[in-house]
Structures are given as structure tokens and as C-alpha cells.
Design a protein around this motif. Structure first.
Motif, PDB file in Angstrom:
ATOM      1  N   UNK A  46     -21.810 -33.945 -23.953  1.00 44.62           N
ATOM      2  CA  UNK A  46     -21.418 -32.537 -24.072  1.00 44.62           C
ATOM      3  C   UNK A  46     -20.031 -32.419 -24.708  1.00 44.62           C
ATOM      4  N   UNK A  47     -19.101 -33.257 -24.240  1.00 44.82           N
ATOM      5  CA  UNK A  47     -17.750 -33.229 -24.809  1.00 44.82           C
ATOM      6  C   UNK A  47     -17.792 -33.505 -26.305  1.00 44.82           C
ATOM      7  N   UNK A  48     -18.628 -34.484 -26.690  1.00 44.53           N
ATOM      8  CA  UNK A  48     -18.766 -34.828 -28.103  1.00 44.53           C
ATOM      9  C   UNK A  48     -19.173 -33.609 -28.913  1.00 44.53           C
ATOM     10  N   UNK A  49     -20.150 -32.874 -28.383  1.00 40.57           N
ATOM     11  CA  UNK A  49     -20.621 -31.686 -29.095  1.00 40.57           C
ATOM     12  C   UNK A  49     -19.480 -30.675 -29.256  1.00 40.57           C
ATOM     13  N   UNK A  50     -18.686 -30.483 -28.193  1.00 42.01           N
ATOM     14  CA  UNK A  50     -17.578 -29.521 -28.276  1.00 42.01           C
ATOM     15  C   UNK A  50     -16.454 -30.012 -29.197  1.00 42.01           C
ATOM     16  N   UNK A  51     -16.148 -31.297 -29.107  1.00 48.14           N
ATOM     17  CA  UNK A  51     -15.108 -31.840 -29.998  1.00 48.14           C
ATOM     18  C   UNK A  51     -15.539 -31.673 -31.448  1.00 48.14           C
ATOM     19  N   UNK A  52     -16.820 -31.912 -31.689  1.00 53.90           N
ATOM     20  CA  UNK A  52     -17.350 -31.776 -33.037  1.00 53.90           C
ATOM     21  C   UNK A  52     -17.253 -30.311 -33.486  1.00 53.90           C
ATOM     22  N   UNK A  53     -17.632 -29.401 -32.580  1.00 54.04           N
ATOM     23  CA  UNK A  53     -17.550 -27.960 -32.881  1.00 54.04           C
ATOM     24  C   UNK A  53     -16.118 -27.577 -33.254  1.00 54.04           C
ATOM     25  N   UNK A  54     -15.174 -28.068 -32.456  1.00 54.30           N
ATOM     26  CA  UNK A  54     -13.764 -27.744 -32.682  1.00 54.30           C
ATOM     27  C   UNK A  54     -13.289 -28.280 -34.032  1.00 54.30           C
ATOM     28  N   UNK A  55     -13.617 -29.546 -34.310  1.00 51.86           N
ATOM     29  CA  UNK A  55     -13.160 -30.154 -35.562  1.00 51.86           C
ATOM     30  C   UNK A  55     -13.801 -29.469 -36.760  1.00 51.86           C
ATOM     31  N   UNK A  56     -15.087 -29.091 -36.624  1.00 52.18           N
ATOM     32  CA  UNK A  56     -15.764 -28.420 -37.748  1.00 52.18           C
ATOM     33  C   UNK A  56     -15.138 -27.042 -37.983  1.00 52.18           C
ATOM     34  N   UNK A  57     -14.792 -26.344 -36.885  1.00 52.47           N
ATOM     35  CA  UNK A  57     -14.191 -25.026 -37.122  1.00 52.47           C
ATOM     36  C   UNK A  57     -12.793 -25.145 -37.732  1.00 52.47           C
ATOM     37  N   UNK A  58     -12.146 -26.293 -37.548  1.00 52.90           N
ATOM     38  CA  UNK A  58     -10.824 -26.461 -38.159  1.00 52.90           C
ATOM     39  C   UNK A  58     -10.909 -26.998 -39.590  1.00 52.90           C
TER      40      UNK A  58
END
Lengths: 295, 234
Positions: A46-58
């Protein structure tokens, strides 16, 4: 079932299997080497998915997201090992403490993502380069699914190489039999444990990033994954890396074909497979029966 | 001869049970020193305390003039303390060769390398690609010793190496210990086998219920039948 549907389901099952393998292999590796049952392993997915979401939005780049997911989840995993899990190692109550501690991680990490990213579901798009699909005659397979299969295979080969061909791999294998003895030969076992935790949770994080475009990014998604991973690990034999690979393939395909065969009951099929396996092989398919020692 | 290992008044515990009481002895460079005692007397605990697997709560372990209390077992191995545990603890699923190579994890270099080991233990060469778990007990004992030798320890701690071995293997082991001694390695041996101890050791201490009760050179020990009867149940 036509041949086309068969092939299409087979590849669908294979991509699910590879994602499952990424999570379950980490879970089984941690158990095998550190004898820690990391109930929170799904939370790293789950954390991976959120970290990925965050990095993609940046950075607006899927691949940076994938790297951020693996690195971020791996770092959090190592940190939790160093700060908490290591503290309870070797204690009499260790077994019960492991469940309590790692269950607490699930609750804390779930709330942490809600606090940081909010309770609403997030979505991640597939990278443009892999958004299409490939046609093989009558069969169409999404490129992204094929990519996941290839990535999974690359990781399988890399893991095989590291575990069976490098000294680090031999140390990991030896530590899974006798951690103390490995230490007495001069290996810094604590460092090995942290690295195993880091790599295992990084693989979980990577799986989360890869699954995000196919599923949703949501708090609590770790719990679903941990159940499936548990089934895989139990079928393959707790602590057995290759058992996890075989069981992930089995469960991935059983789900893919089960949904065609008995749609309402598909979700129960993995449990049914697990029960059947446990009846005949109570320690999992790849468990090692210890041979008698000769004198 | 200076002292390689000094065990100074150590007290060790398993949980709340007090196992070692004021254990005190020193091992000189190059000698073979034998710790004798019955089952449960504290031999293994003494060894575990020296490598910091069971760190002593009181007292000091001094290796080459440096106090090593508080270090981890892997530090002890890197400093040159090589323990061959009594229960062998080979890595049964790994090949014999892999077991030996893991012995180099201490990062120490010296006389022993794969070539030397295979020359001295030809059986290990025959088995090198087979899982170590397929060897017999005696062969596994050889592997455990060879694995620790691969780390080129300055002091070799052999915990009851003859236990469970056939008389033929005990003879092989005796020759091996004498060879290691000849190479200048300091040896600390724990034994219940008096004959074996007398054949290889220079000095003897006896531990009983966690206390050191006797200390002598091997010549005096040889004569001292009363002590053997009292503490070693001969």
C-alpha cells in the motif's frame, strides 16, 4: 472456452501471479531468514502505491514513481526493523509480540496514509509507453500486463542469481537455517536482517506501484494483499522462496480461470486450494522434510 | 609466552539461572588448553561467554590484551576467536564448499584456504558439491572444524569435538588437533574424554557446577586419579 479466451485468461493470471509473487516472496523471505511473521507486509504494498502516486504527481513520470515506491517502502521497512522488530528478537514472548507489533504497523500505516493523502481513492494511469495492447492473432493482451510478467520474471532470475550464486545469497540461506552460527563465523547478522527487510519491503512497494494502474490506491489495500500473500506463502511452504513462486502462479491462474468457471465463488477458490494442499502437505508443497542424521 | 585469552572472574546467566561462578583461567599463545567437566558443568556456557553469545554479567574476557565484553559474536570471530560448536551446526542445505566459504566471513587470511583444507580433509573435496546434510556425523564434525579453520582463527574453541564419534574418527580428530597445534594455533578444548584430552592438551582445568575446581599441567593431571574420580566420574 475458446483458445483465445484461454490464452487471454492465462496471461491475465500470470500478471496477477507476478504481483502476488513480489509481495509473497518478501513475506516468506523475512519469515525464512529473520523468523519474523510480518503481518504488515501488505502495508508496504500500500505504501508503495502511495509513494508512487506522490512521485507521479510531482514528476509526472510513472518510472520515477516505481523507483520511489521501491526505495520508499524499503526504507520504511528497514527503519521499522531497526527501531522495533529487532528489539523483540530472541525474547520469550517474541511470537506473540511479532503479531501485536506488526498488526500495530498495519493500523498505524493505514492511518498515516489517510492522514497524509486523505481517505479518498487515488488513481494512477499506466505509463503511455505501455498503455496499449499487443495482438497475437485473435488474442489481445494489454502491454502493461505483459510488462508486469516480464518484470516478475526478471526479478525471479535476479533473485535466483543472488540467492544461489553470490556469497550474500549463501549467507541469507545459511541465516535461514542458523542465524547464530552465521554470526559466529563473522557475519554481521543484524545488517543482513536489515537488508533482507529492506529488499523484501522494497519488492512489496514495487508490487504496489505496479498494481496501482490496475487497481486503485486506497487505504486498507494492504490487508487484502496480505490475505492473498498468506495463502501463497502457506501453500508454498512458510519460508520457502521458490514455493512462493510456484504458489503465486497457481493462485494467479486459479483465480483467472475460476472467475470464468464459477464467478460467484471465485474468491473462495484460493482458500479451497490452500485447504486441499494443507490436507496432503500440512507444511506446504515445498516444505522440506528433515532427513535422519547418520552417525 | 604471552596470554592469548584471559577469562577473568566471569559470571554468566541463562535468564535468571546463574550458570558460571567466578570462572577464571588463561590460555597462553600456542598451547592447547583443555576444559574438562561433566555434562551440564558449564563448559559450553564458558565457550558461549567467550564469544559473547552469552555475554558475562560480571568479569572480563580479554583477548590479545583487549577487553571484548560488549562486542557481538561476529566481532569476536573477526578478531580471531573461532568457535566450533558441540552440536556441529553445519548448513545442511548448502554444499560442503559453500559451508567452507562461509567460514571466510571473518575476513581473516592465513594458512588455511580451500586448497589446504582439501589437502588435509580429502573427504570434503569428494563431497564439495554435495549438500552438507548428506554427510555422516563424523564427516560433519570434520566440516565444522574445517569451516571454522577457513576463518584462520588465532584461537580455536573446540566444544566437545569427540562427542558421538566412532573410535576411528576420534583418532583422526586427535591427529587433526595435533596438526592444528603444530601450526601454532592456540586451542581451547572442552572434553569429557580424558584420554583424548591427555593426548592433545598441555594444561587442564576442571569445571564443576559452574566453578573452576582444578587447574594443572597435563603431566600432573595424568597422575591425579582422585581428581578424575571426583569430578569426571571415572
Amino acid at each position: 472456452m475458446t483458445f483465445e479466451i484461454f490464452i487471454s485468461q492465462f496471461f491475465g493470471g500470470l500478471s496477477v501471479a507476478m504481483l502476488l509473487f513480489l509481495v509473497a516472496s518478501g513475506l516468506t523471505l523475512i519469515f525464512g531468514v529473520a523468523k519474523v511473521f510480518n503481518f504488515a507486509h501488505g502495508s508496504f504494498y500500500m505504501l508503495g502505491a502511495y509513494f508512487s502516486y506522490q512521485a507521479i504527481s510531482m514528476f509526472e513520470n510513472f518510472w520515477i514513481g516505481a523507483v520511489a515506491a521501491a526505495l520508499g517502502a524499503g526504507l520504511v521497512g528497514m527503519l521499522l526493523e531497526i527501531c522495533f522488530i529487532r528489539r523483540i528478537a530472541g525474547r520469550e514472548e517474541e511470537g506473540a509480540f511479532q503479531i501485536l507489533l506488526t498488526y500495530a504497523f498495519i493500523l498505524i500505516l493505514d492511518d498515516a496514509v489517510k492522514y497524509i493523502w486523505g481517505p479518498a481513492y487515488k488513481t494512477i494511469s499506466k505509463p503511455d509507453s505501455l498503455a496499449g495492447s499487443l495482438d497475437f492473432g485473435q488474442v489481445t493482451i494489454p502491454t502493461f500486463n505483459l510488462f508486469i510478467i516480464v518484470l516478475g520474471l526478471v526479478i525471479v532470475v535476479a533473485a535466483w542469481y543472488v540467492l544461489s550464486r553470490t556469497k550474500t545469497g549463501k549467507i541469507i540461506q545459511a541465516a535461514s537455517t542458523d542465524t547464530q552460527m552465521v554470526g559466529m563465523l563473522g557475519v554481521n547478522v543484524s545488517l543482513v536482517m536489515s537488508l533482507v527487510f529492506g529488499v523484501a519491503t522494497a519488492m512489496g512497494g514495487l508490487a504496489g506501484a505496479m498494481a496501482a494502474p490496475l487497481r486503485t490506491v486506497a487505504p486498507g489495500s494492504g490487508v487484502e494483499v496480505i490475505i492473498d500473500s498468506l495463502i501463497v506463502v502457506v501453500i508454498g511452504g512458510l519460508g520457502n522462496f521458490w514455493g512462493a513462486l510456484f504458489a503465486a502462479l497457481l493462485i494467479g491462474e486459479v483465480n483467472a480461470f475460476g472467475i470464468l468457471w464459477m464467478p460467484q465463488w471465485a474468491s473462495l477458490l484460493s482458500f479451497a486450494v490452500m485447504i486441499v494442499v494443507l490436507i496432503f502437505k500440512p507444511k506446504g508443497l515445498f516444505s522440506r522434510e528433515k532427513g535422519r542424521k547418520k552417525i | 609466552m604471552h596470554e592469548t585469552l584471559l577469562v577473568q572472574n566471569i559470571h554468566s546467566y541463562y535468564g535468571k539461572s546463574h550458570i558460571l561462578f567466578d570462572v577464571n583461567f588463561s590460555v597462553k599463545k600456542g598451547e592447547t588448553f583443555c576444559l574438562m567437566g561433566r555434562n551440564g558443568a558449564g563448559k559450553t556456557t564458558t565457550f558461549k561467554s567467550i564469544v559473547m553469545l552469552v555475554p558475562p554479567k560480571e568479569g572480563k574476557v580479554i583477548f590479545n590484551g583487549k577487553e571484548i565484553n560488549g562486542l557481538k559474536p561476529y566481532h569476536a570471530a573477526r578478531l580471531g576467536i573461532g568457535l566450533v560448536p558441540e552440536d556441529r551446526r553445519i548448513f545442511g542445505d548448502l554444499t560442503v564448499k559453500d559451508n567452507l566459504l562461509l567460514g571466510t566471513s571473518s575476513g581473516r587470511h592465513g594458512y588455511w584456504n580451500l586448497e589446504q583444507i582439501y589437502e588435509y580433509f580429502p573427504i570434503l573435496l569428494d563431497y564439495q558439491d554435495k549438500p552438507a546434510g548428506t554427510m555422516s556425523g563424523g564427516e560433519q564434525q570434520m566440516l565444522t572444524i574445517a569451516r571454522t579453520l577457513m576463518g584462520n582463527p588465532e584461537i580455536l574453541l573446540l566444544d566437545e569435538p569427540t562427542e558421538g564419534l566412532s573410535p576411528v574418527m576420534v583418532k583422526v580428530l586427535k591427529d587433526l588437533v595435533l596438526k592444528i597445534k603444530e601450526l601454532g594455533t592456540t586451542i581451547l578444548l572442552s572434553e569429557q574424554n580424558i584420554k583424548f584430552c591427555m593426548a592433545v592438551a598441555d594444561r587442564v582445568v576442571i569445571i564443576d557446577k559452574g566453578h573452576i575446581v582444578y587447574q594443572a599441567d597435563v603431566a600432573s593431571f595424568r597422575q591425579d586419579d582422585d581428581v578424575k574420580k571426583k569430578y569426571l566420574a571415572v
